[in-house]
Design an enzyme around this catalytic site. Structure first.
Site, PDB file in Angstrom:
ATOM      1  N   MET A  15       7.907  64.400 -20.218  1.00 55.76           N
ATOM      2  CA  MET A  15       8.535  64.091 -18.940  1.00 55.76           C
ATOM      3  C   MET A  15       7.514  63.634 -17.911  1.00 55.76           C
ATOM      4  SD  MET A  15      11.713  63.883 -18.511  1.00 55.76           S
ATOM      5  CE  MET A  15      11.507  63.770 -16.738  1.00 55.76           C
ATOM      6  N   LYS A  45      10.986  71.786 -27.975  1.00 55.41           N
ATOM      7  CA  LYS A  45      11.516  72.536 -26.834  1.00 55.41           C
ATOM      8  C   LYS A  45      11.332  74.030 -27.064  1.00 55.41           C
ATOM      9  CE  LYS A  45      15.538  72.859 -23.759  1.00 55.41           C
ATOM     10  NZ  LYS A  45      14.682  72.639 -22.566  1.00 55.41           N
ATOM     11  N   HIS A  91      18.251  69.828 -28.983  1.00 52.55           N
ATOM     12  CA  HIS A  91      17.070  69.177 -28.426  1.00 52.55           C
ATOM     13  C   HIS A  91      16.003  68.991 -29.506  1.00 52.55           C
ATOM     14  CE1 HIS A  91      18.934  70.411 -24.635  1.00 52.55           C
ATOM     15  NE2 HIS A  91      18.197  69.485 -24.063  1.00 52.55           N
ATOM     16  N   GLU A 138      -1.960  69.330 -14.544  1.00 53.93           N
ATOM     17  CA  GLU A 138      -1.734  69.920 -15.856  1.00 53.93           C
ATOM     18  C   GLU A 138      -2.286  71.356 -15.842  1.00 53.93           C
ATOM     19  OE1 GLU A 138      -0.547  70.097 -18.711  1.00 53.93           O
ATOM     20  OE2 GLU A 138       0.534  68.211 -18.908  1.00 53.93           O
ATOM     21  N   ASN A 181      19.267  69.857 -15.143  1.00 56.35           N
ATOM     22  CA  ASN A 181      19.372  68.492 -15.650  1.00 56.35           C
ATOM     23  C   ASN A 181      19.560  67.553 -14.474  1.00 56.35           C
ATOM     24  OD1 ASN A 181      20.583  65.999 -16.868  1.00 56.35           O
ATOM     25  ND2 ASN A 181      20.430  67.211 -18.737  1.00 56.35           N
TER      26      ASN A 181
END
Length: 271
Positions: free
Chosen positions: A15, A161, A157, A36, A126
């Site tokens: 993402m 995940k 998914h 990160e 979402n």
């Protein structure tokens, strides 16, 4: 108005890279920082090169304090612990925090709500238009059909995940529960295995599938004695979540402090 300067967290993830690419393509937005975790092997890499949009002249880092100094907002698809910490930093800076992180527990949500007293937060399991429309449809159908129709939420998914059920599945379950005036926490079934006994009346069931590179599939099944109604959404491109999150960022730029949802961003009316 000048471009909105954004920081992306989880910058080296799926993402994060998608968000960086989408920011580069979106008028009115500018990437000014990429974060990160401290043990990421991507620290020090050019954020643009890592995402495939060309060099941006700054590296992926792990220090939010220095990264947020020149930011107008944060778009966050990371993990619960860093999301909560970022919510508190965004509150201090009085800048919007767009949260797509899933797996948040009650204590996390309490701290996020406290941060929202000082800055706007848009949080959603979402960010897509289609899913948020689906949530509203589930709410309406659950209210119309009543408890004689059992509700089951099925999601699938990709293999990477780490949380289940997905944030979207929980959104859908919460919509059905709210429409029926019950609390999802005490009326859900998630781990069926072995001799479980008959299905408890009023429970909302969840099933989670993992495999391959599936972006996100969700179905809500309303099962009656002689008929079934199935409402579904299939995500085929991770970019739709990025576009929704960036729409939320622009929408939140001048909002008052508070917790908002994608229903607010999209102007959807809850029945």
């Amino acid at each position: 108005m000048s471009d909105m300067r954004l920081v992306v967290t989880g910058a080296a993830g799926r993402m994060g890279r998608t968000l960086i690419r989408t920011i580069a393509e979106t008028p009115g937005l500018k990437l000014v920082g990429a974060l990160e975790r401290a043990d990421s092997t991507h620290l020090g890499e050019d954020a643009g090169l890592q995402a495939g949009v060309g060099g941006l002249g700054f590296a992926i880092g792990d220090d939010p304090l220095t990264t947020l100094v020149h930011a107008d907002g944060v778009v966050d698809f990371s993990a619960p612990a860093p999301t909560v910490a970022l919510a508190e930093l965004c509150a201090q800076a009085r800048i919007p925090h767009i949260i797509g992180t899933t797996g948040l527990v009650d204590e996390d949500l309490k701290r996020i709500a406290a941060a929202a007293r000082h800055a706007p937060i848009v949080r959603s399991g979402n960010m897509s238009l289609g899913v948020n429309l689906l949530v509203e449809l589930v709410r309406q159908v659950a209210a119309a059909l009543g408890p004689e129709f059992d509700v089951e939420v099925l999601e699938m998914h990709h293999r990477h995940k780490v949380d289940a059920p997905s944030g979207t599945a929980l959104m859908l379950g919460e919509a059905a529960a709210a429409a029926r005036g019950i609390g999802l926490k005490n009326h859900s079934a998630r781990g069926r295995d072995g001799i479980t006994g008959a299905r408890r009346l009023g429970d909302i069931g969840f099933a989670s599938l993992r495999g391959g590179a599936v972006v996100g599939d969700h179905s809500v099944i309303f099962a009656g004695e002689s008929e079934r109604l199935v409402l579904s959404h299939h995500a085929e491109d991770r970019g739709l979540f990025a576009r929704g999150a960036l729409k939320a960022a622009l929408w939140a730029r001048d909002r008052k402090p508070g917790i908002y949802s994608m229903a607010d961003v999209l102007g959807l009316h809850k029945p």
